[in-house]
Write an enzyme that holds these catalytic residues in place. Structure first.
Site, PDB file in Angstrom:
ATOM      1  N   ASP A 199       0.869  -1.161   0.000  1.00 49.34           N
ATOM      2  CA  ASP A 199       0.000   0.000   0.000  1.00 49.34           C
ATOM      3  C   ASP A 199       0.920   1.229   0.000  1.00 49.34           C
ATOM      4  OD1 ASP A 199      -2.110   1.729   0.027  1.00 49.34           O
ATOM      5  OD2 ASP A 199      -3.124   0.831   1.737  1.00 49.34           O
TER       6      ASP A 199
HETATM    7  C1  BGC Z   1      -4.917   3.470   0.237  1.00 45.10           C
HETATM    8  C2  BGC Z   1      -5.071   2.529  -0.936  1.00 45.10           C
HETATM    9  C3  BGC Z   1      -4.899   3.300  -2.219  1.00 45.10           C
HETATM   10  C4  BGC Z   1      -3.528   3.976  -2.219  1.00 45.10           C
HETATM   11  C5  BGC Z   1      -3.244   4.769  -3.472  1.00 45.10           C
HETATM   12  C6  BGC Z   1      -3.645   4.296   0.161  1.00 45.10           C
HETATM   13  O1  BGC Z   1      -3.658   5.299   1.119  1.00 45.10           O
HETATM   14  O2  BGC Z   1      -4.944   2.730   1.433  1.00 45.10           O
HETATM   15  O3  BGC Z   1      -6.333   1.910  -0.893  1.00 45.10           O
HETATM   16  O4  BGC Z   1      -5.034   2.448  -3.319  1.00 45.10           O
HETATM   17  O5  BGC Z   1      -3.471   4.871  -1.110  1.00 45.10           O
HETATM   18  O6  BGC Z   1      -3.972   5.923  -3.530  1.00 45.10           O
END
Ligand code: BGC
Length: 750
Positions: A289
């Protein structure tokens, strides 16, 4: 007891599959992979295993004692990258035909910036219903369809990988991202995620299944330690991922920020290598993530191929790890090979000339249909609904005029428009009470000015306008029906709170409800309550007079008002069912005493309820709930015929007849639960093993529902032998309209 160990069989299969993969020559761009990899410098390899390293700075501490990470601000990010507003770009090496691959959110539709400097073209995307609404439809066919439309937007806007679907379990109703997730039940979550994955990937673009795994809260999400048994992990928190991986073969999967039993998901070798790749046969890319970092070398060694969007710190750590033996070059090469194999499938690799012209009009229609499929009719006393043609409707509640479409954070979609509930009803030929339109317009405008501008993490909270009895009396006298909309916003970065205005109703909301009900009923009119939110609120109304009809419309996407009008008018008979249990009180939820942290810890949460999440708990303890899992009414009535269950070579063949005995056309969601033999001492009363949504049945029409349940789905995870086991004994198969409304059951012996 005679039991069959199926994990052993599974692991034998997995081992032989791995060996086969090793002897096969992997290719990239028509050339052997090892040749490509050996032509790369170490720096190039390290660049390939991370995004283009955006936003490097000194990472702030999220909370005392928590690992540091960036709180990324996508508003800042959108100026970077090849496609404005995408979440990350991959590293390109032109000489080796390795393009920069584009990764963008998210689950309710593609999230990119709609406007670009000095460019008159707009890049809006369709906002589809959010996760809970998709799951509430129990319709894998329509979910596949909308996901295919999302995939088309991904491809035609030049993106390669969509950061969706999100399928963490609704362990607790306060999780801030429940709106993006599907269900308390892993079978339902896994089926919806599989359909979604198939739909998106049918366009030749990839998904990233997220957040793997046990990411059930936002509080201290970057490092909170989820402590649970292997059985709960396997049966509840991994099961949905396993279904989606085995069934739909996602191109990639995103690890979560949290720890699982003390180890960060992105550094969890057992989870990523033994379970995901070894047992389930996943052959795609594992990515972190965003800005999930503790140690880049450990992440790489654990099989977390891609570090997103990558930081200088991780880059340096990889080199250090190669020096000190934390990471081997062979492990790095393995990760590079996984990434290159995925890149080869992308439109960017194939040089696809994207149009920037996806079919937004067609997709809006699909969004509207899907939203109507997810709406759940919770109550409909004396057939208060559907509304008579041309009725005069008075709408109370901010969200009647400023309807919530999706949640905040990375799941938000930059859409061109929103059809609010008042507009949808007007367009459907109803006359919406003007004095209230005007009063709410002025109220909402004034309130918005008083609050801070919306940010990525949260929208301003606007309290409800108090409704005076005289105002409600007038509305009741001059209209045929009163509608009240209750709304809540939630989003990434924070959990919901146990306070008035969030989990609890505010005093004004409670007073308004009483006033509207009193006025409506005194005038002999019906009152309808709509919930416009991704989850639920506490609504313990006791025996007091209540609304004649109650619907949960969720966060239904940009066509919200049209979809609500379709259902209220009866153009579409409601067919959604709750994808979770709605308990009477917060304290009734089994996780209540261990959320967001266990009382004696400032960074760990013990999953003491174990496998007893949602209806598995409420059934077992016979706890009365407000609305059970799987509950949802229709304007039609359905009669369940005899249930037939036959054993076949591969499992169970279930069949039953469903007949519409009502006066409206409608669809029924048939739920098949199974109870394992009573000799298994620690077991839920029953578990969802299959479901089917019928086609639209006209009054008097019937259809046969045929369902196959594979034998391995009857297995439970036995902690004593650390394996999936199918027990012998007497099983019960139940055909049900909700988890609390079993219509017929059949026993069979195994
Ligand atoms: C989130 C993800 C997301 C990623 C990219 C993170 O903060 O938890 O779900 O895909 O950011 O934006």
């Amino acid at each position: 007891m005679n039991r069959k160990l199926i994990a052993m069989v599974t692991s034998v299969v997995a081992v032989s599959a791995c060996c086969e993969q090793e002897v096969q020559t992997q290719m990239y761009d028509g050339r052997p992979m090892d040749e490509i990899i050996s032509s790369l410098t170490l720096e190039q390899k390290v660049n390939i295993v991370m995004g283009t390293r955006r936003g490097d700075s000194n990472p702030p501490e999220e909370a005392p004692g928590m690992p540091a990470r960036h709180f990324h601000d996508p508003i800042e990010d959108i100026s970077q990258g090849r496609i404005k507003g995408a979440a990350a770009d991959g590293y390109a090496i032109d000489s080796l035909h390795i393009p920069s691959v584009i990764y963008a959110d998210g689950p309710a539709g593609l999230r990119i910036a709609p406007l670009r400097e000095d460019d008159p073209h707009t890049y809006y995307c369709t906002a589809f219903p959010t996760g809970t609404s998709l799951a509430a439809s129990w319709n894998t066919v329509s979910v596949r369809q909308i996901a295919s439309a999302i995939g088309e937007e991904v491809k035609e806007y030049g993106v390669d990988i969509l950061l969706a679907p999100a399928l963490n379990i609704h362990r607790n109703p306060l999780c801030g991202r429940n709106f993006e997730y599907y269900s308390e039940d892993p079978f339902l979550a896994g089926e919806i995620a599989a359909a979604y994955t198939e739909g998106v990937q049918s366009n030749g673009v990839g998904v990233s299944l997220k957040h793997f795994a046990v990411n059930n809260q936002e509080t201290l999400r970057n490092g909170v330690d989820a402590q649970l048994t292997e059985r709960a992990l396997r049966e509840i928190y991994l099961k949905g991922f396993e279904r989606a991986v085995r069934k739909a073969h996602p191109w990639s999967i995103m690890t979560s920020y949290n720890k699982i039993n003390g180890i960060l998901a992105s550094e969890h070798e057992w989870l990523l290598n033994d379970v995901l790749r070894g047992e389930w046969g996943f052959d795609g890319v594992v990515m972190t993530d965003w800005w999930a970092e503790e140690n880049g070398a450990r992440q790489q060694a654990a099989g977390n191929d891609l570090l997103m969007p990558g930081t200088q710190r991780q880059y340096d750590e990889i080199f250090e790890g190669l020096q000190d033996g934390t990471l081997t070059e062979a492990q790095l090469d393995r990760n590079v090979a996984n990434i290159l194999s995925m890149i080869e499938k992308t439109p960017s690799f194939k040089g696809y000339k994207f149009s920037n012209e996806p079919d937004l009009e067609g997709h809006a229609k699909l969004s509207r249909y899907q939203a109507s499929q997810g709406i759940v009719l919770l109550e409909n006393d004396d057939k208060a609904l559907p509304l008579a043609e041309g009725s005069r409707v008075a709408i109370f509640g901010n969200a009647g005029y400023d309807t919530y479409v999706g949640g905040t954070g990375s799941g938000n979609v930059n859409r061109k428009y929103t059809v609010c509930i008042d507009e949808g009803l007007r367009d459907a030929g109803y006359s919406v009470y003007e004095p209230l339109i005007e009063a709410y317009r002025i109220y909402i405008d004034t309130q918005k000015k008083l609050h801070e501008a919306a940010s990525f993490w949260a929208l301003p909270e606007i309290g409800e306008k108090p409704v005076a009895r005289a105002e409600a009396d007038r509305a009741a006298a001059e209209n045929d029906i009163l509608v009240m909309v209750l709304s809540r916003m939630a989003g990434e970065g924070g959990d919901r709170e146990l306070r008035k205005g969030d989990w609890y109703l505010t005093d004004v909301e409670q007073e308004n409800m009483k006033t509207i009900l009193a006025s409506a009923h005194a005038a002999g009119k019906k009152a309808v309550l709509l919930f416009n939110m991704g989850s639920v609120v506490e609504l313990d109304w006791g025996d007091a007079d209540f609304f004649d009809a109650v619907l949960h419309v969720w966060l239904p996407g940009q066509e919200a008002g049209n979809a609500v009008a379709d259902v209220l008018s009866g153009k579409v008979s409601p067919s959604g069912k709750l994808p979770f249990t709605w308990a009477r009180k917060y304290a009734d939820y089994p996780s209540a005493s261990n959320f967001p942290l266990s009382p004696d810890s400032d960074r760990a949460v013990r999953y003491e309820e174990d496998i007893y999440v949602g209806y598995r708990y409420f059934d077992k303890h016979d706890t009365e709930v407000l609305y059970p899992f799987g509950h949802g009414l229709s304007y039609a009535d359905f009669e369940y015929g005899e249930l037939s269950v036959k054993k076949s070579k591969t499992g169970l063949e279930v069949a039953l007849n469903i007949k519409n005995t009502g006066e409206h056309t409608g669809q029924e969601v048939v739920q098949i639960y199974v109870s394992v033999p009573e000799s298994v001492h620690d077991r839920p009363v029953k578990e969802l093993k299959a479901f089917a949504k019928t086609k639209s049945l006209a009054p008097g029409e019937e259809c046969v529902v045929n369902i196959h349940i594979p034998e391995e789905d009857l297995a439970i995870f036995d902690e004593t032998v650390k394996a999936w086991v199918i027990n012998d004994g007497v099983y019960k198969v139940h055909a049900a309209s909700s988890s609390a409304d079993v219509r017929c059951s059949v026993e069979f012996k195994r």
